[in-house]
Each structure stands twice: as C-alpha cells, then as structure tokens.
Design a protein around this motif. Structure first.
Motif, PDB file in Angstrom:
ATOM      1  N   SER A 258       4.908  -0.488  -5.499  1.00  0.00           N
ATOM      2  CA  SER A 258       5.186  -0.941  -4.137  1.00  0.00           C
ATOM      3  C   SER A 258       6.381  -0.242  -3.496  1.00  0.00           C
ATOM      4  N   LYS A 259       6.802   0.894  -4.079  1.00  0.00           N
ATOM      5  CA  LYS A 259       7.948   1.617  -3.526  1.00  0.00           C
ATOM      6  C   LYS A 259       7.596   2.376  -2.245  1.00  0.00           C
ATOM      7  N   GLU A 260       6.314   2.677  -2.084  1.00  0.00           N
ATOM      8  CA  GLU A 260       5.854   3.382  -0.891  1.00  0.00           C
ATOM      9  C   GLU A 260       4.716   2.592  -0.248  1.00  0.00           C
ATOM     10  N   GLU A 261       4.518   2.808   1.067  1.00  0.00           N
ATOM     11  CA  GLU A 261       3.500   2.060   1.805  1.00  0.00           C
ATOM     12  C   GLU A 261       2.127   2.728   1.778  1.00  0.00           C
ATOM     13  N   MET A 262       2.069   4.027   1.417  1.00  0.00           N
ATOM     14  CA  MET A 262       0.792   4.744   1.511  1.00  0.00           C
ATOM     15  C   MET A 262      -0.266   4.101   0.629  1.00  0.00           C
ATOM     16  N   LYS A 263      -1.470   4.012   1.166  1.00  0.00           N
ATOM     17  CA  LYS A 263      -2.566   3.371   0.435  1.00  0.00           C
ATOM     18  C   LYS A 263      -2.900   4.138  -0.838  1.00  0.00           C
TER      19      LYS A 263
ATOM     20  N   GLU B  35      11.355 -10.180   0.071  1.00  0.00           N
ATOM     21  CA  GLU B  35      11.826  -8.798   0.132  1.00  0.00           C
ATOM     22  C   GLU B  35      12.175  -8.232  -1.228  1.00  0.00           C
TER      23      GLU B  35
ATOM     24  N   ASP C 249      -4.340  -5.737  -0.872  1.00  0.00           N
ATOM     25  CA  ASP C 249      -3.008  -5.311  -1.305  1.00  0.00           C
ATOM     26  C   ASP C 249      -2.089  -6.517  -1.513  1.00  0.00           C
ATOM     27  N   LYS C 250      -2.150  -7.489  -0.614  1.00  0.00           N
ATOM     28  CA  LYS C 250      -1.304  -8.671  -0.742  1.00  0.00           C
ATOM     29  C   LYS C 250      -1.613  -9.436  -2.021  1.00  0.00           C
TER      30      LYS C 250
ATOM     31  N   ARG D 116      -0.311  -7.676  -5.017  1.00  0.00           N
ATOM     32  CA  ARG D 116       1.140  -7.858  -5.144  1.00  0.00           C
ATOM     33  C   ARG D 116       1.469  -9.228  -5.735  1.00  0.00           C
TER      34      ARG D 116
ATOM     35  N   TRP E  18      -0.981   5.965  -2.644  1.00  0.00           N
ATOM     36  CA  TRP E  18       0.090   5.774  -3.630  1.00  0.00           C
ATOM     37  C   TRP E  18      -0.111   4.471  -4.384  1.00  0.00           C
ATOM     38  N   ARG E  19      -0.342   3.392  -3.667  1.00  0.00           N
ATOM     39  CA  ARG E  19      -0.515   2.094  -4.318  1.00  0.00           C
ATOM     40  C   ARG E  19      -1.802   2.040  -5.127  1.00  0.00           C
TER      41      ARG E  19
END
Length: 345
Positions: A109-114, A342, A44-45, A48, A116-117
């Motif tokens: 990246s608006k939500e943390e759920m896997k 951020e 994920d990182k 991003r 979703w991303r």
C-alpha cells in the motif's frame, strides 16, 4: 540418565520443541491461511482490511518459528544439521518466500497505482501459500523418513526425492488447514459484505481440508503402517485420533451456528492434536532412516549434553511465560474488527 518429573531430559526437550512448533502452527497458521486466500478478495478496500487483520501480529507470530528453530538447534544439533542440509532446497525456498511475503505486506500500500498493488497482492498470496505448502512437505518427509548413512547424512538428496506423493499430500493438507484456520480468523476481524464473502470462503475451505485430511489419513494407513505401530502398542492412545476427528467435525458445526470464536478455538485444538499425534508416531525417533533403521536419528543420539539440556530447560521455563505474555498483550490490544486509518497497510 538424569530425569525430571519422571522424564529424561531429551524427552522433556522433545516436548518443549513440539510445544513451540505447535504454537507457531496455530499463530502463523491463520495469517498464512489468510494470505493464501487474499486474491479471492476482490476490492482494494477489502484486501486492505484483510491485510490489516494480520498486519499487527504476523511478524510476532513468526517469533515462534525463530524460537522453535533455536530450540531445535540447541537441543538436537545432529537432527538440525541433517534436516537442514538434506532439505536444503525446500528450506531455501521457504526462506525466500518468507522474505517475499514480508516485503509484500510492507510495500503493498505504499503506492496508489493499481498495477503496483496487484503485483504485491499476487506475491503475498503465492508466498503465503508456498510457505504453508513447504511446511507440510518437510513434515511429510519427516513422517515418511529419508535414506541416511551411518553418519546421519542424507544419501543423494535432491528436490524430486522430497517432492514425493506423500509429502505433496501432507503439503496440500497443511495448506488447506491453514486456509480454513485463516478464514475463521478473518470472520472475527471483518464485517459487512466482506464478512459474508469470508463466510462463503470458509465453507469452501472446510470442505477442502476435510477432503485432504481423509486422503492423507488413508494414504498414511495404507502406505506408512509404521506410523500406526505406537497406537497398536498402546490402544489407549486411540483417544487422540478420535479427539482430532471430533475437533475437526466441531468446526463446521460451530461455523454453521455462527460461533466463529469457538470454531477458531477448535481449529487451534486440531492443530495441537495432529502435531501431538505426529510426536507420538515418531517418538523416540526424529528422522527415520528408510534404508536402515540403525541409521535413524533419535532424541538420544541427536541430543546435546544433559547438562546443556538441563540449563536450557531452565531458560525455557523463564522465557516461555514472557513470550506468552507478550503474545497475549498484542492480541488484546488489537482485538476486534478492523478499521482502516492513516496508519493502516
């Protein structure tokens, strides 16, 4: 017919449109290519980081498409009308994928759920790849030509007519080229293990593009001999395909030496040279009528009035430096390796 610098106004506007679409291909090409390979980046990182490599510039790059489309409409309204009505389905798909891609970048990246991303990662990759592919499909049909009636309208247009073998080959070549271009760009924006992985992907993308370029070139020479007529008529123009081949060959050479900025310059040069060759192959035609050459759309029967072209060239002479300045400032501000904070996507 009035001229400026020894060229008539339709020809000058033809050069302006070509230059704008070349700029779009170079600039949006790398972020479409980076998006098309997004799923090949695992964590994920790292995803991003790859997303934020294009985050500050992708929407600015698409400005070149808007301007290019606007100049095409203003300068050659007959061609614009025929092209967009004949290729309605490909262009509607293109627009939907542009919308989906923009949403994917903003929402990912608006939500943390896997889940979703992951969902938006898939959407981002598919939409980026399809935009690149569809651009190639349209270009392939322009090069090949389509049947037109005496009113410059496409005869019985349908999706399968445009998804012909040549357009698919050009579409895949365009996708492969943009993925290579995007991978080179990511080498300039990443570091550490992600950089190493991008270098590995770049090697695969270069091989894929070279294979597709060879296939496309052979298909063109064998089945579309009319595209070589201008080069046979003016042998000195053969310097362009030679330059294109040398430019392509220089990319893996520079990548192997880890000179990625120079490789990016030659990748951009390759875009320009290939589009220049397209412009020369077609000129003065814009869209060849395969059923009757007399029905072909040219820069002369499709052009706006000379007074209109003269006025628009003046506007372009003022506006182009402003767009170039804006583009330079944006890239200067966001130059260097990506650091997440951020405010990142």
């Amino acid at each position: 017919m009035e001229t400026f610098l020894g060229l008539d106004y339709p020809t000058l506007w033809y050069l302006v449109v070509g230059a704008l679409f070349s700029g779009y291909g170079i600039l949006d090409g790398f972020d479409l290519g980076a998006g098309a390979m997004h799923l090949f980046i695992k964590s994920d990182k790292n995803r991003r980081i790859a997303l934020n490599a294009v985050g500050p510039v992708w929407d600015g790059n698409e400005v070149w498409l808007v301007i290019g489309g606007g100049t095409l409409f203003a300068g050659f309204p007959v061609f614009y009308a025929t092209l967009f009505s004949a290729m309605y389905i490909p262009f509607m798909l293109f627009i939907w994928f542009i919308i989906l891609r923009a949403i994917s970048i903003e929402f990912r990246s608006k939500e943390e759920m896997k889940w979703w991303r992951s969902m938006w990662d898939v959407a981002y990759t598919i939409s980026s790849a399809m935009i690149a592919f569809l651009l190639g499909v349209v270009l392939g049909n322009i090069l090949q030509g389509i049947p037109l009636d005496e009113n410059y309208e496409a005869i019985d247009p349908n999706l399968m007519m445009f998804l012909n073998p040549y357009s698919i080959i050009v579409g895949l070549t365009t996708l492969a080229m943009m993925m290579m271009h995007g991978a080179i760009y990511l080498t300039l924006k990443t570091e550490g293990k992600l950089f190493d992985h991008v270098v590995y992907m770049l090697e695969k993308c270069m091989i894929g593009f070279i294979i597709m370029y060879i296939i496309m070139s052979l298909f063109t020479l064998i089945f579309l001999p009319h595209l070589a007529e201008r080069f046979k008529e003016y042998p000195e123009l053969f310097v362009l395909p030679v330059m294109a081949v040398l430019s392509i060959a220089n990319i893996p050479r520079l990548a192997k030496k880890k000179k990625y900025l120079q490789a990016f310059v030659f990748s951009s040069l390759t875009f320009s040279l290939l589009l220049i060759m397209v412009a020369i192959q077609l000129y003065p035609a814009l869209l060849i009528a395969t059923n009757d050459p007399a029905n072909s759309i040219t820069i002369y029967n499709a052009a706006a009035s000379e007074k209109g072209l003269e006025l628009m060239l003046t506007i372009a002479a003022i506006g182009t430096p402003l767009v170039l300045t804006y583009t330079f400032i944006v890239y200067k501000v966001f130059w260097g390796k990506v650091k997440l904070d951020e405010h990142s996507y």
